[in-house]
Design an enzyme around this catalytic site. Sequence first.
Site, PDB file in Angstrom:
ATOM      1  CG  HIS A  92       0.726   6.651   5.677  1.00 28.93           C
ATOM      2  ND1 HIS A  92       1.911   7.106   6.209  1.00 28.93           N
ATOM      3  CD2 HIS A  92       0.924   5.325   5.394  1.00 28.93           C
ATOM      4  CE1 HIS A  92       2.784   6.101   6.254  1.00 28.93           C
ATOM      5  NE2 HIS A  92       2.212   5.012   5.771  1.00 28.93           N
ATOM      6  CG  HIS A 135      -0.051   0.990   7.327  1.00 27.10           C
ATOM      7  ND1 HIS A 135       0.948   0.445   8.098  1.00 27.10           N
ATOM      8  CD2 HIS A 135       0.567   1.868   6.487  1.00 27.10           C
ATOM      9  CE1 HIS A 135       2.106   0.995   7.754  1.00 27.10           C
ATOM     10  NE2 HIS A 135       1.904   1.852   6.772  1.00 27.10           N
ATOM     11  CD  GLU A 136      -0.759   2.354   2.885  1.00 27.13           C
ATOM     12  OE1 GLU A 136      -0.322   3.525   2.791  1.00 27.13           O
ATOM     13  OE2 GLU A 136      -0.025   1.378   3.109  1.00 27.13           O
ATOM     14  N   GLY A 139       0.838  -1.194   0.000  1.00 32.53           N
ATOM     15  CA  GLY A 139       0.000   0.000   0.000  1.00 32.53           C
ATOM     16  C   GLY A 139       0.867   1.234   0.000  1.00 32.53           C
ATOM     17  CD  GLN A 186       3.612   5.679   2.524  1.00 30.04           C
ATOM     18  OE1 GLN A 186       2.599   5.143   2.113  1.00 30.04           O
ATOM     19  NE2 GLN A 186       4.633   4.987   3.012  1.00 30.04           N
ATOM     20  CB  CYS A 199       5.747   1.996   7.026  1.00 31.81           C
ATOM     21  SG  CYS A 199       5.204   3.492   6.199  1.00 31.81           S
ATOM     22  CG  LEU A 200       7.044   1.005   0.925  1.00 29.30           C
ATOM     23  CD1 LEU A 200       6.493   1.330  -0.455  1.00 29.30           C
ATOM     24  CD2 LEU A 200       8.150  -0.029   0.827  1.00 29.30           C
TER      25      LEU A 200
HETATM   26 CO    CO Z   1       3.069   3.141   5.630  1.00 33.09          CO
END
Ligand code: CO
Length: 149
Positions: free
Chosen positions: A134, A130-131, A46, A51, A88-89
Amino acid sequence: MALRNIVYSSEPLIRKKSKVITDFDERLDILLEDMKETMRKNEGVGLAAVQVGVLKRAVVIEACGQYFELINPVILNSEGTQTGPEGCLSVKNVSGDVVRPYKVTINAQTRYGDNMVLTLEGMLAVVACHEIDHLDGILFIDKMIEKRD
Ligand code: CO
C-alpha cells in the site's frame, strides 16, 4: 482518538506513493492510535496510513493475537512462498488468492523512531507484505492470481 474514513480504490490517492516519516511526534502518535481504532472498528487485520488519507509510510497490523506498528518498513529478505485469499478494506467485495513470501525480515522504526528488525511468518508475513505494498500504491488485486466468490 478518532475513527477515520477509509479511502477506497476508486480514489486516485490510494495509488500514490507514501512519504518517509521523519518526525516522530505527537501527530504520529495520534495517527497510529486512529489507525488502530479504525482497523479494529472495520475488523481489518492491517491498515496503511494511505487508507485513511495520509501519505506517510506507516502501517498497523493485528493478526494472530499480535499487534505491530511499522514506520518506514523495508523488506530486507524474504523466503519461500504461500498462496492464500486476501481482501482489503479499500477494495469492497473482492477477495482472491495472492502469492506471497512465507517469511519476511523487515527493517522498520517504532513510533518513537527506534530502529527494529523483525521476522514474520505465515499470515503475519502476508499482512505485512500487503500493507507495505500500500505504501507504494500497490493493491492486492494487482497481484491476484485468482478471484474468489
Ligand atoms: Co489493503
